[in-house]
Design a protein around this motif. Structure first.
Motif, short mmCIF file in Angstrom:
data_model
loop_
_atom_site.label_atom_id
_atom_site.label_comp_id
_atom_site.label_asym_id
_atom_site.label_seq_id
_atom_site.Cartn_x
_atom_site.Cartn_y
_atom_site.Cartn_z
N ASN A 69 0.85 -1.19 0.00
CA ASN A 69 0.00 0.00 0.00
C ASN A 69 0.89 1.25 0.00
O ASN A 69 1.61 1.52 0.96
N VAL A 70 0.86 2.03 -1.08
CA VAL A 70 1.74 3.21 -1.22
C VAL A 70 1.42 4.25 -0.15
O VAL A 70 2.34 4.87 0.42
N GLU A 71 0.14 4.43 0.16
CA GLU A 71 -0.23 5.44 1.15
C GLU A 71 0.33 5.07 2.52
O GLU A 71 0.89 5.93 3.22
N LEU A 72 0.19 3.81 2.91
CA LEU A 72 0.71 3.37 4.20
C LEU A 72 2.23 3.48 4.24
O LEU A 72 2.82 3.91 5.23
N LYS A 73 2.87 3.13 3.13
CA LYS A 73 4.34 3.20 3.08
C LYS A 73 4.82 4.65 3.25
O LYS A 73 5.80 4.93 3.95
N LYS A 74 4.10 5.60 2.62
CA LYS A 74 4.47 7.01 2.75
C LYS A 74 4.36 7.46 4.20
O LYS A 74 5.22 8.20 4.71
N LEU A 75 3.29 7.02 4.89
CA LEU A 75 3.10 7.41 6.28
C LEU A 75 4.21 6.85 7.16
O LEU A 75 4.74 7.55 8.04
N VAL A 76 4.57 5.59 6.94
CA VAL A 76 5.63 4.98 7.74
C VAL A 76 6.97 5.69 7.48
O VAL A 76 7.73 5.98 8.41
N TYR A 77 7.25 5.98 6.21
CA TYR A 77 8.48 6.71 5.88
C TYR A 77 8.54 8.08 6.56
O TYR A 77 9.59 8.51 7.03
N LEU A 78 7.39 8.73 6.59
CA LEU A 78 7.32 10.05 7.25
C LEU A 78 7.65 9.93 8.73
O LEU A 78 8.40 10.74 9.29
N SER A 111 11.66 6.39 -5.86
CA SER A 111 12.06 7.76 -5.48
C SER A 111 11.76 8.04 -4.01
O SER A 111 12.53 8.73 -3.33
N LEU A 112 10.66 7.48 -3.49
CA LEU A 112 10.31 7.67 -2.10
C LEU A 112 11.37 7.06 -1.18
O LEU A 112 11.75 7.65 -0.15
N ALA A 113 11.86 5.89 -1.54
CA ALA A 113 12.88 5.23 -0.73
C ALA A 113 14.17 6.04 -0.70
O ALA A 113 14.77 6.25 0.37
N VAL A 114 14.61 6.51 -1.86
CA VAL A 114 15.85 7.29 -1.92
C VAL A 114 15.69 8.61 -1.15
O VAL A 114 16.59 9.03 -0.41
N ARG A 115 14.56 9.27 -1.34
CA ARG A 115 14.35 10.55 -0.66
C ARG A 115 14.34 10.36 0.85
O ARG A 115 14.92 11.17 1.60
N THR A 116 13.69 9.31 1.33
CA THR A 116 13.61 9.07 2.78
C THR A 116 14.98 8.77 3.37
O THR A 116 15.35 9.30 4.42
N MET A 117 15.75 7.95 2.67
CA MET A 117 17.09 7.63 3.17
C MET A 117 17.96 8.90 3.21
O MET A 117 18.77 9.07 4.13
N GLY A 118 17.78 9.78 2.26
CA GLY A 118 18.54 11.02 2.25
C GLY A 118 18.15 11.95 3.37
O GLY A 118 18.97 12.75 3.85
N CYS A 119 16.90 11.87 3.81
CA CYS A 119 16.41 12.76 4.87
C CYS A 119 16.73 12.23 6.26
O CYS A 119 16.59 12.95 7.24
N ILE A 120 17.13 10.96 6.36
CA ILE A 120 17.54 10.41 7.65
C ILE A 120 19.00 10.77 7.85
O ILE A 120 19.90 10.19 7.24
N ARG A 121 19.26 11.74 8.69
CA ARG A 121 20.61 12.30 8.81
C ARG A 121 21.47 11.47 9.77
O ARG A 121 21.82 11.92 10.85
#
Length: 897
Positions: A69-78, A111-121
């Motif tokens: 589920n893309v919506e659930l994955k986005k929420l978890v990444y957030l 793209s969501l996976a790469v962006r999230t990994m980049g935002c985890i400092r």
């Protein structure tokens, strides 16, 4: 419609205040029903959004990451992005999912996976990100490539050496030639950000890649256009043809709906105009810049203000562009005051022999308004026009005469200041206004207006019959006047004496005596002595000095220094063009070395140590000289160095000296944490350091293993203190200690509930061992702002408004008798500022002091110091009554034995 209904339904997740909710959410997150699981994650995100700590659910939320589920994955990444720094060990558990999602068939998920990994400092995550990022930079989908391009500078911010070694900067440069305009725009943005961080220009723009950027300019979105235009503004055209070609391609952006695009396009065109030699091309480009600027002035007020601040730079740089369009800057009735003030300044910059009549007519209209600040600005602008243009002066003086005749107090006072400047520019002209000014003298009660009128009386003493009577009326209240008025009065009476010596002998003797024998101001005394000696030795030479020709003045108050103007012209549409300051003055950047560490940190520490040593040496010298020796004061002078030293312990200007702060043990190693672990000890103190409330701590590791993963949280407190920054502490080995400081900032107003005395700051420190709780005592001095003394004019209304009904009397015992200067010095160490003093009949001195908290609450006091007494009589007044016991406790502590 369905999406709108879905948003309305999601609003229910924010309406929750149940107890025991964490446990319920934990159960729902492990539910087999996917919809129920998604709703639980939404509740967690809602709690996180409103500021509740839901970090305890990290493992449970991450458990939901394995979903289609893309919506659930986005929420978890957030959620992971928000709490990864607090839970670095658990964040690593999600790495495999990130890496797997980076190869997902769905480009949105890649793209969501790469962006999230980049935002985890986190450095640990960065190492795992490199290969997926490199692969995604070459992805066949442009959405993935554009996301990867903007992710590279984020990784560079964490570990620049790694990015350089792995060749990601070269990958970004290759993406400048990508076929997708959004990828190009993000590559430009990424390179620009890395360039700012490392201090080198990595864009390397030349005639080869400029056409690619111009081609992408027409197809990318508005923010992509801003990035590309900013890059083009840094390019130096190789010749007139190159500059004309770029300006021709960029001109279409002037009609864009986004003001940021328009301003950035104007910046590029102005840069090209510097390299264009054809007068016809220059005239055409200048003509094309007018319509977009007019359009910007019809936008909302905030955009207008930014546009006007940039227009001021353009007008000064190239005055011909808007020379014939002064009417576009005429104020509308519903313009906010900040817009009106900017428009008036630009009107004065554009005024010329052709349009001064309509400008003066417009300013006269503004001067009859009701907004006092705008009226004052308008009257002063009339004077600026007169000083700037000789042809406009006659008309300006007529307008000022009409304004003086209105008898409106603030209009008359501002007109008086303006007329003084006109007389300085055009001496011995327009003397018809003198009688009107003399008739309006009773309306003058502001220092600048009084000083201006006194200057006029002295300058034209020979033409004003009763100048001696008018000046004598000011002399009667000489010591009650501000310094500005006293200085002008001294000079004016000397001028009067030189022109009418027979009738003003007594006046000049009196004013010289007041200035030299009765004044406590060094500048006034020095000027008085100079005049006295000049008059006593050579009166004729004194005439040539005092009554000689004055240098002509010109109005350059609104013009910017040439070097600053050149710099700001290249930064149009940026914050520096709004502030009219170099970016370095308000932007702090971390300059990174090849190892990724802050460059200059060791140098700063060394400088701090040198400054501290110098300060200790100065204090020792002052103590050896004795109290009061350092400032050279004599008995009658009323001077105070707020950061100086009397006979007490040294204080540091701008806050408590770090070396003087004594930490106390607030957490012994035997005290157990939340989960029963022991072995962590803390000594702490809460005080002001360099003007900032700072929690200074010493962490000691008495456990058997290393301690890491430090985080801090502060409980609610009366002044709303909360950490301004993350707690940074390196790993502490067993038996070792580490010094840590955390700056605090008040985030809410003081409540009406009386705080405890002493004040307590309740702190929780999370470590890899356990979570530990302790509290630190502090007093009101932590909250009081440095150098916040009220003026006498501000002090009196508050003192009278509170009155005796809100006053608290206190008798403060002292360790020994002190004089008023020592009392001032001690109180200054707690940021209690001196305002005024008066001598009482019994020989006592009443000191009036003010102190201001970080929450803008003022505490005023009358401190009576009696000769030989070992106590102070303190009358405290404040509109925030809960501060009184804290203030009393602070003063008692400072003067206690």
């Amino acid at each position: 419609m369905v999406a709108m209904r879905q948003k309305q339904n999601d609003g229910k997740f924010f309406q929750t205040t149940k107890r025991g909710e964490i446990q319920e959410l934990k159960e729902e997150l492990h539910a087999n029903d996917k919809q129920k699981q998604k709703d639980a994650v939404k509740k967690v995100i809602a709690n996180m959004t409103v500021g509740k700590d839901v970090s305890a659910l990290f493992a449970d939320v991450v458990n939901c990451i394995q979903t289609d589920n893309v919506e659930l994955k986005k929420l978890v990444y957030l959620y992971v992005m928000n709490y990864a720094k607090a839970q670095p060990e658990l964040a690593i558990l999600a790495i495999n999912t990130f890496r797997k999602d980076a190869t997902d068939p769905n480009p949105l998920i890649r793209s969501l996976a790469v962006r999230t990994m980049g935002c985890i400092r986190l450095d640990q995550v960065t190492e795992y990100l490199l290969e997926p990022l490199r692969r995604c930079c070459q992805d066949h989908d442009p959405y993935v490539r554009k996301t990867s391009a903007i992710c590279i500078p984020k990784v560079y911010d964490i570990n620049p050496e790694l990015v350089d070694d792995q060749g990601f900067v070269d990958i970004l440069k290759d993406l400048l030639g990508d076929g997708n305009p959004m990828v190009v725009a993000n590559a430009v943005a990424g390179l620009a950000e890395i360039s700012q961080t490392c201090g080198k220009d990595l864009l390397d723009l030349d005639r080869g890649n400029i056409p690619k950027l111009l081609a992408a300019l027409n197809e990318c979105n508005e923010w992509g256009q801003v990035f590309i235009l900013d890059a083009l503004a840094t390019y130096e055209p190789t010749g007139p043809n190159d500059a004309e070609s770029i300006s021709e391609r960029v001109t279409a952006r002037l009609s864009h709906a986004n003001p940021a695009v328009v301003l950035t396009a104007i910046k590029v065109i102005l840069k090209c105009m510097e390299h264009t030699e054809n007068p016809e091309v220059l005239r055409m480009l200048a003509k094309k810049l007018n319509p977009p600027l007019v359009t910007l002035l019809s936008s909302e007020p905030e955009v207008q203000y930014v546009a006007l601040r940039n227009i001021r730079l353009i007008v000064q740089r190239r005055p011909g562009i808007l020379a014939s369009d002064v009417k576009m800057f005429f104020c509308k009735y519903n313009d906010p005051i900040y817009v009106k003030l900017e428009k008036v300044d630009i009107m004065c910059m554009l005024v010329s022999d052709k349009n001064f009549d309509q400008v003066l007519l417009e300013l006269k209209e503004y001067a009859s308004g009701v907004d006092v600040e705008f009226v004052r600005k308008s009257v002063r602008s009339i004077g600026r026009v007169a000083v700037k243009l000789e042809r406009a002066c006659e008309r300006a003086m007529n307008v000022l005469l009409e304004l003086i005749e209105t008898k409106v107090n603030y209009v008359v006072q501002e007109s008086c200041v303006v007329v003084k400047d006109i007389f300085r520019k055009y001496p011995s002209r327009y003397e018809q206004v003198l009688s009107a000014l003399c008739e309006s003298m009773e309306a003058l009660d502001e220092p600048e207006a009084k000083a201006s009128m006194i200057w006029i009386l002295g300058e034209y003493a020979g033409r004003i019959d009763n100048a001696d009577e008018l000046l004598e009326s000011f002399l009667d209240t000489f010591h009650d006047e501000p310094l500005l008025v006293q200085m002008q009065l001294l000079t004016a009476i000397v001028k009067l004496f030189l022109q009418k010596p027979s009738s003003t002998q007594d006046m000049v003797s009196k004013v010289l005596q007041c200035a030299t024998e009765e004044s406590t101001n060094h500048d006034l005394r020095d000027r008085g002595y100079i005049y006295w000696r000049l008059l006593a030795t050579n009166p004729e030479a004194t005439k040539r000095v005092v009554l000689g020709d004055k240098p002509s003045i010109r109005d350059d108050s609104q013009y910017i220094d040439k070097n600053l103007l050149e710099k700001l012209s290249t930064e149009l549409s940026l914050m520096s063009s709004v502030y009219h300051k170099y970016a370095d003055e308000f932007v702090t950047r971390l300059t990174l070395t090849s190892s990724g560490q802050e460059r200059g940190a060791e140098d700063d520490e060394e400088d701090d140590g040198n400054r501290a040593a110098d300060r200790r040496r100065e204090v020792q010298e002052e103590l050896e000289r004795g109290p009061g020796a350092s400032n050279g004061t004599s008995g009658g002078l009323d001077l105070l160095d707020l950061g100086g030293v009397g006979d007490d312990s040294p204080s540091q200007r701008g806050g408590v000296s770090v070396s003087s702060v004594q930490k106390v043990q607030v957490l012994p190693s035997t005290q157990a944490g939340q989960h029963g672990q022991q072995g962590f000890a803390v000594s702490a103190a809460f005080a002001r350091q360099r003007g900032t409330p700072t929690l200074m701590m010493t962490f000691s590791n008495h456990s058997s293993g290393p301690l890491s993963g430090f985080a801090i949280q502060v409980n609610k407190n009366p002044f709303g203190f909360a950490p301004k920054e993350q707690l940074v502490c390196s790993e502490i080995q067993p038996g070792s200690s580490s010094e840590v400081s955390v700056a605090m900032a008040p985030q809410q107003l003081l409540s009406n509930t009386a705080p405890s005395s002493p004040l307590l700051l309740q702190v929780a420190i999370k470590t890899s061992l356990d979570i530990f709780y302790f509290h630190v005592q502090f007093d009101l001095s932590v909250v009081l702002v440095e150098n916040a003394a009220l003026s006498r004019d501000d002090f009196t209304p508050i003192w009278q408004r509170v009155g005796e009904a809100g006053q608290k009397m206190a008798i403060i015992p002292m360790d020994r008798p002190l004089d008023s200067e020592m009392v001032k010095s001690r109180m200054a160490q707690d940021n209690i500022c001196y305002v005024a003093q008066r001598q009482l009949e019994d020989g006592s001195v009443a000191l009036y002091t003010s102190a201001q908290t970080s929450n803008n609450c003022s505490v005023l006091a009358e401190v009576t110091v009696s000769p030989g007494s070992s106590s102070l009589k303190v009358a405290i007044r404040t509109e925030t009554q809960v501060l009184i016991p804290l203030y009393e406790a602070l003063v008692s502590k400072r003067f206690a034995a």
